[in-house]
Design a protein around this motif. Sequence first.
Motif, short mmCIF file in Angstrom:
data_model
loop_
_atom_site.label_atom_id
_atom_site.label_comp_id
_atom_site.label_asym_id
_atom_site.label_seq_id
_atom_site.Cartn_x
_atom_site.Cartn_y
_atom_site.Cartn_z
N UNK A 515 0.83 -1.21 0.00
CA UNK A 515 0.00 0.00 0.00
C UNK A 515 0.87 1.26 0.00
N UNK A 516 1.88 1.28 0.87
CA UNK A 516 2.75 2.47 0.97
C UNK A 516 3.53 2.69 -0.32
N UNK A 517 4.02 1.62 -0.92
CA UNK A 517 4.79 1.74 -2.16
C UNK A 517 3.92 2.33 -3.27
N UNK A 518 2.68 1.86 -3.37
CA UNK A 518 1.78 2.39 -4.40
C UNK A 518 1.47 3.86 -4.16
N UNK A 519 1.29 4.24 -2.92
CA UNK A 519 0.96 5.64 -2.60
C UNK A 519 2.14 6.56 -2.90
N UNK A 520 3.34 6.15 -2.55
CA UNK A 520 4.52 6.99 -2.82
C UNK A 520 4.75 7.10 -4.32
N UNK A 521 4.60 5.98 -5.03
CA UNK A 521 4.75 6.03 -6.48
C UNK A 521 3.65 6.87 -7.13
N UNK A 522 2.52 6.94 -6.46
CA UNK A 522 1.43 7.76 -6.97
C UNK A 522 1.59 9.24 -6.68
N UNK A 523 2.63 9.59 -5.94
CA UNK A 523 2.92 11.01 -5.72
C UNK A 523 2.57 11.53 -4.34
N UNK A 524 2.05 10.69 -3.45
CA UNK A 524 1.74 11.17 -2.09
C UNK A 524 3.03 11.52 -1.35
N UNK A 525 3.01 12.52 -0.52
CA UNK A 525 4.20 12.87 0.26
C UNK A 525 4.61 11.71 1.16
N UNK A 526 5.88 11.43 1.17
CA UNK A 526 6.35 10.28 1.94
C UNK A 526 6.13 10.48 3.45
N UNK A 527 6.18 11.70 3.90
CA UNK A 527 5.95 11.96 5.33
C UNK A 527 4.53 11.60 5.72
N UNK A 528 3.58 11.87 4.84
CA UNK A 528 2.19 11.54 5.14
C UNK A 528 1.99 10.03 5.22
N UNK A 529 2.61 9.31 4.29
CA UNK A 529 2.50 7.86 4.29
C UNK A 529 3.10 7.28 5.56
N UNK A 530 4.27 7.78 5.94
CA UNK A 530 4.92 7.30 7.16
C UNK A 530 4.06 7.57 8.38
N UNK A 531 3.45 8.76 8.43
CA UNK A 531 2.61 9.13 9.57
C UNK A 531 1.42 8.20 9.71
N UNK A 532 0.81 7.84 8.59
CA UNK A 532 -0.35 6.95 8.63
C UNK A 532 -0.02 5.60 9.26
N UNK A 533 1.22 5.17 9.09
CA UNK A 533 1.62 3.87 9.64
C UNK A 533 2.40 4.01 10.94
N UNK A 534 2.43 5.24 11.45
CA UNK A 534 3.15 5.54 12.69
C UNK A 534 4.61 5.07 12.62
N UNK A 535 5.22 5.29 11.46
CA UNK A 535 6.61 4.95 11.23
C UNK A 535 7.40 6.21 10.95
N UNK A 536 8.72 6.09 11.00
CA UNK A 536 9.59 7.25 10.77
C UNK A 536 10.20 7.18 9.38
N UNK A 537 10.03 8.28 8.64
CA UNK A 537 10.68 8.39 7.32
C UNK A 537 12.13 8.84 7.56
#
Length: 640
Positions: A515-537
């Motif tokens: 899911x995260x890989x698809x979102x980042x490749x789709x152009x979503x900010x990586x910080x937002x993706x990391x935040x959703x999973x409570x992980x650190x970029x």
Amino acid sequence: MLQRVREQTQGLGFKIIVGILVVVLAVFGFGGFNLFAPTDPTVATINGTDISRGELELEAQRQLQQIAAQFGEGFDRNLIDPSALQAQALNRLITTELLAQTTDELGLGAADQAISDLLRDNPNFQLDGRFDEATYRRVVGLLGYSPQSFMAQAQQDLTLDRFSSSVTATSVVPRWELAEAARFLAQTRTIGHLDFTVEAFREQVEVSDEDIATYYEENRQDYLTELAVDAEYVRLTIDDLLDDPAVEVSTDEIRGRYEEERAAAAENAELRDSSHILLQINDERDEVAAAAEIAAIREELINGADFAELAKDRSEDPGSKLAGGALGPVGRNIFDPAFEAALFALEAPGDLSEPVKTAFGYHLIRLEGVERQPLPTFEEREAVLMAELKREAAEGLLDERQRELDRLAFENPESLEPIATAFGLEVETVAAVTEFTGEGVFADATARAAVFEPEVFDGVANSEAVALADSSVIVARTRQQYSPEERPLAEVAEQIRELLVTERAEGRVIEAHADALARVRGGEPVQDVASDYELEWQVVENARQSETPELGAALLRAAFLAPAPDATNKSVSEADLPGGGRAVVTVTDIREGDIDALSEAEVANLERVVRDRSQRLDFLSFYRTLEESASISRPQALGS
């Protein structure tokens, strides 16, 4: 080119490096290859020289032992494809034979004395810090060699090592090639990564007691105790035989061994430290010109010229000229015979030889000093030599006693007591021996295999007399069998819980990462993706592949294989993480390496890397040429 190879492999400055195999067969044994088949068909022919199936099977078995040793004692040999193993072994034998034929044609080789000295210095063949003949014979026997064949193999290995070094010794790395390599090897990239580790997701997984019970019911066969036996055995060691009358050693025998040792040591007891100046005979300088020039240099030295300075300026031996021609202290059988004769004819430090002609050209030799190593007296060596001779005799007697043990074991199949009585031994016991684990003597795989032979396991017979790696012989039998039984749920519940937690965490890692890989490749900010999973970029700026080990090999490989950033100024890839995790990886700001920006040490290291690669390619190209010009035949299928 072959003449250059000949010259380089015989250079006076050439250093000998040889490696001796680590003894792994002592633990794993030789397995089930039939080395005594009534016929020994040919499996390959190289320029008229045959490789037999027996040679192939022995080489395949050696390779299997090395693989097994790398993975440990519990390694399952059934995982190895026998056909693939034999194909690999055959390729190795063909390569070795072809290279050996080439070195024979060139007249290359290693002196017997040099090989002998190397073997004597090898710790695998020593007892109490000294070479031990019995240990040597036992070790090479476990490797599948006789002492003579092992010496021949070591000599061939050293010759081939020298030969491969000589083929690649002239490899030169031009500046432009270094600069091109620096563009890639010293390239920096800004790397971002979001790690989905199994450990991070384990806390999100819940496993109930019902889940555990269900898994246990569905996988009961995975939770059985191992097939095991309580075993008893008698053990005869070399130490048990040291006081046997058959191993008595006479003073004459000790004196004879001392004289042998003294004669061998005396040859190298005198070390001569020397320096030399070499002028080669080549296309630019014939023999007459070389003789005249070396005579002129000798006159300069007689008239007071500094030897070291002349050597640095005029000598053509690259291995010694930078050190002022110094060769260091050596004994006999190291240098060319003519060179050695001239060196050992010099009487006092500072003496200068007449010009000496060898295969390398003309030399002037100066004696720098003489060291004489004192030889021990008979009295100083008597006790040690007596112990060595007694141990050798005991080892030979152990072979004879093994046959007697074997006979008694066969004649008295239901008990070890007759054997114990006949040899004055104790019957000892070890509990819970399995095919893969055991204590005491049953830590040796050969001993465990003996008690799992069908008739021995069933308690019908004693085992054969089995020689172990520690120079002892045992006869064993089983006292009690323990068939596999189901382990109760309570005993394995925590083990199952850990398994289920890990499996479910791995499943969530795969889903979240995708899911995260698809979102980042789709152009979503990586910080937002990391935040959703409570992980650190995490971001590492200007990372260099060879100098950022904290990222780990997998992340670095993914980042440096990723294409250049696209229009979004970001290249997205993925990587596996140790422990089953996955990572989303981004690359931005790629900067090519600049050789002029590197330090001298970095350039030197880069040159080494490029030269090593170039040398490997040079030798591969050389070998391919040999292979193409050779007559090599091999079967279509090894199994036939």
